[in-house]
Design an enzyme around this catalytic site. Structure first.
Site, PDB file in Angstrom:
ATOM      1  N   TYR A  31     -41.796   0.418 -45.342  1.00  0.00           N
ATOM      2  CA  TYR A  31     -41.840   0.739 -43.911  1.00  0.00           C
ATOM      3  C   TYR A  31     -41.917  -0.532 -43.092  1.00  0.00           C
ATOM      4  O   TYR A  31     -42.208  -1.613 -43.611  1.00  0.00           O
ATOM      5  CB  TYR A  31     -43.010   1.677 -43.596  1.00  0.00           C
ATOM      6  CG  TYR A  31     -44.367   1.001 -43.536  1.00  0.00           C
ATOM      7  CD1 TYR A  31     -45.009   0.574 -44.694  1.00  0.00           C
ATOM      8  CD2 TYR A  31     -45.009   0.780 -42.318  1.00  0.00           C
ATOM      9  CE1 TYR A  31     -46.244  -0.040 -44.635  1.00  0.00           C
ATOM     10  CE2 TYR A  31     -46.250   0.167 -42.255  1.00  0.00           C
ATOM     11  CZ  TYR A  31     -46.859  -0.245 -43.415  1.00  0.00           C
ATOM     12  OH  TYR A  31     -48.071  -0.863 -43.360  1.00  0.00           O
ATOM     13  N   LYS A 146     -43.836  -4.531 -48.244  1.00  0.00           N
ATOM     14  CA  LYS A 146     -44.468  -3.605 -47.295  1.00  0.00           C
ATOM     15  C   LYS A 146     -44.184  -2.165 -47.726  1.00  0.00           C
ATOM     16  O   LYS A 146     -43.378  -1.455 -47.106  1.00  0.00           O
ATOM     17  CB  LYS A 146     -43.962  -3.894 -45.871  1.00  0.00           C
ATOM     18  CG  LYS A 146     -44.878  -3.355 -44.778  1.00  0.00           C
ATOM     19  CD  LYS A 146     -44.551  -4.010 -43.451  1.00  0.00           C
ATOM     20  CE  LYS A 146     -45.268  -3.401 -42.272  1.00  0.00           C
ATOM     21  NZ  LYS A 146     -46.712  -3.387 -42.336  1.00  0.00           N
ATOM     22  N   GLU A 178     -56.317 -10.823 -46.117  1.00  0.00           N
ATOM     23  CA  GLU A 178     -55.710 -10.240 -44.910  1.00  0.00           C
ATOM     24  C   GLU A 178     -56.397  -8.916 -44.613  1.00  0.00           C
ATOM     25  O   GLU A 178     -57.142  -8.397 -45.445  1.00  0.00           O
ATOM     26  CB  GLU A 178     -54.207 -10.019 -45.104  1.00  0.00           C
ATOM     27  CG  GLU A 178     -53.891  -8.980 -46.168  1.00  0.00           C
ATOM     28  CD  GLU A 178     -52.411  -8.637 -46.274  1.00  0.00           C
ATOM     29  OE1 GLU A 178     -51.649  -8.883 -45.324  1.00  0.00           O
ATOM     30  OE2 GLU A 178     -52.027  -8.105 -47.328  1.00  0.00           O
ATOM     31  N   LEU A 202     -49.170  -9.876 -47.043  1.00  0.00           N
ATOM     32  CA  LEU A 202     -47.888  -9.589 -46.422  1.00  0.00           C
ATOM     33  C   LEU A 202     -47.489 -10.810 -45.582  1.00  0.00           C
ATOM     34  O   LEU A 202     -48.341 -11.381 -44.884  1.00  0.00           O
ATOM     35  CB  LEU A 202     -48.017  -8.364 -45.518  1.00  0.00           C
ATOM     36  CG  LEU A 202     -46.705  -7.900 -44.907  1.00  0.00           C
ATOM     37  CD1 LEU A 202     -45.851  -7.201 -45.964  1.00  0.00           C
ATOM     38  CD2 LEU A 202     -46.948  -6.949 -43.750  1.00  0.00           C
TER      39      LEU A 202
HETATM   40  N1  PDD Z   1     -49.202  -3.535 -40.390  1.00  0.00           N
HETATM   41  N2  PDD Z   1     -50.868  -7.264 -43.384  1.00  0.00           N
HETATM   42  C1  PDD Z   1     -50.770  -5.945 -43.605  1.00  0.00           C
HETATM   43  C2  PDD Z   1     -51.364  -5.375 -44.846  1.00  0.00           C
HETATM   44  C3  PDD Z   1     -50.113  -5.117 -42.664  1.00  0.00           C
HETATM   45  O1  PDD Z   1     -50.000  -3.803 -42.888  1.00  0.00           O
HETATM   46  C4  PDD Z   1     -49.592  -5.693 -41.471  1.00  0.00           C
HETATM   47  C5  PDD Z   1     -48.872  -4.879 -40.438  1.00  0.00           C
HETATM   48  C6  PDD Z   1     -49.743  -7.084 -41.287  1.00  0.00           C
HETATM   49  C7  PDD Z   1     -49.198  -7.779 -40.061  1.00  0.00           C
HETATM   50  O2  PDD Z   1     -47.808  -7.900 -40.122  1.00  0.00           O
HETATM   51  P1  PDD Z   1     -46.901  -7.927 -38.814  1.00  0.00           P
HETATM   52  O3  PDD Z   1     -47.355  -9.071 -38.006  1.00  0.00           O
HETATM   53  O4  PDD Z   1     -45.549  -8.121 -39.377  1.00  0.00           O
HETATM   54  O5  PDD Z   1     -47.097  -6.609 -38.117  1.00  0.00           O
HETATM   55  C8  PDD Z   1     -50.369  -7.843 -42.265  1.00  0.00           C
HETATM   56  C9  PDD Z   1     -48.508  -2.607 -39.539  1.00  0.00           C
HETATM   57  C10 PDD Z   1     -48.511  -2.979 -38.115  1.00  0.00           C
HETATM   58  C11 PDD Z   1     -49.049  -1.210 -39.793  1.00  0.00           C
HETATM   59  O6  PDD Z   1     -49.283  -0.905 -40.962  1.00  0.00           O
HETATM   60  O7  PDD Z   1     -49.214  -0.436 -38.851  1.00  0.00           O
END
Ligand code: PDD
Length: 281
Positions: A31, A146, A178, A202
């Site tokens: 996703y 992801k 994270e 991630l």
């Molecule tokens: N989540 N780490 C994890 C485990 C994440 O699920 C996310 C983002 C990030 C940040 O990545 P980015 O800057 O690309 O959004 C780091 C999304 C927003 C979610 O699950 O809703």
């Protein structure tokens, strides 16, 4: 709301996913969450590149998703989301096939779903900062992909909720990695530090934006492991992500971070981020 499924735009009520979908059966899917600001997609290509990376890692039969930029734009237009902020959620699974653990026949089409939803910015959190907790990392060892397999994140986030915290941050063998839905930054001796890109985090799009901003603004920054044992020396902590943007963390495990309020480097980065959003997205 109109949503997208496998090439068609349909009212939400008409979206039907098969019980044989491998996303449902195995969480065999990926996703992305892309942010829009006043209808403009932010860092869409970087999100779709990451989707391609995940599709290659999971050996999907299709790994090119650039066309989803147009789908995302279409969803914003058709749902009248050109004012204010929203998110576009995209999910791609290995498709529909009778349940077997190994891959279905190679011609099985992937399931591709996308939907746009209005987003309320958590202004108070951005301004005042949030509480976070540390939790043991119980996820698999490919956190760089992801996948929709998020049950460890769900449990950790629930624990945060029950502890009056807004985010839980995973710690593996004493190393801080994270958040459940965000990347982690610390300021130690005036240096902005974030864990390096490995299979245990991630590669966040916002993380990269923040690193680029540090470089541009000549703020010393470093990608290196952060140890749980050094967190009490951090003057500032931040969690960053598509929905979190740059959110200051002012309490960790109920202990104050620095002076217990958002610090100057966080503020500076938040301001630079805002300026970047209004000029480039
Ligand atoms: N989540 N780490 C994890 C485990 C994440 O699920 C996310 C983002 C990030 C940040 O990545 P980015 O800057 O690309 O959004 C780091 C999304 C927003 C979610 O699950 O809703």
């Amino acid at each position: 709301m109109l949503e997208y499924l496998n090439g068609r735009y349909l009212p939400r009520g008409e979206i039907a996913i098969s019980p044989d979908d491998r996303g449902f059966l195995f969480s065999d899917g990926l996703y992305e969450v892309i942010r829009t600001y006043d209808g403009r997609l932010f860092q869409a290509q970087a999100h779709l590149d990451r989707l391609n990376y995940g599709a290659r890692a999971l050996r999907f039969n299709r790994v090119a998703f650039s066309y989803l930029t147009e789908v995302a734009q279409e969803l914003i237009q058709r749902n009248d989301l050109t004012k204010g902020d929203s998110t576009v959620y995209i999910q791609v699974t290995r498709g529909v096939a009778p349940r077997t653990h190994h891959f279905p026949p190679p011609e099985t089409p992937l399931t591709v779903y996308a939907a746009a939803t209005p987003l309320l910015t958590r202004q108070a959190e951005l301004e005042r900062g949030i509480n976070i907790i540390f939790v043991p990392d119980q996820r698999w060892a490919r956190c760089d992909i992801k996948t929709v397999s998020l049950v460890a994140n769900v449990l950790a986030h629930q624990q945060a909720q029950e502890s009056n915290a807004i985010e839980a941050v995973f710690v593996r063998d004493g190393v801080v990695l994270e958040g459940t839905r965000s990347n982690f930054f610390a300021v130690l001796e005036e240096v902005v530090i974030t864990p390096p890109k490995t299979n245990y985090i991630l590669g966040g799009i916002t993380r990269q934006v923040v690193l680029d901003l540090c470089k541009k603004l000549s703020i010393p920054c470093q990608q290196r492991p952060i140890f749980e044992s050094e967190i009490n020396q951090a003057s500032e902590l931040m969690i960053v992500g598509t929905t979190a943007e740059i959110t200051p963390a002012v309490q960790i495990n109920r202990q104050r971070v620095g002076l217990g309020k958002p610090g100057p480097i966080t503020r500076f980065l938040q301001k630079a981020f805002r300026e970047m959003v209004s000029s480039t997205s």
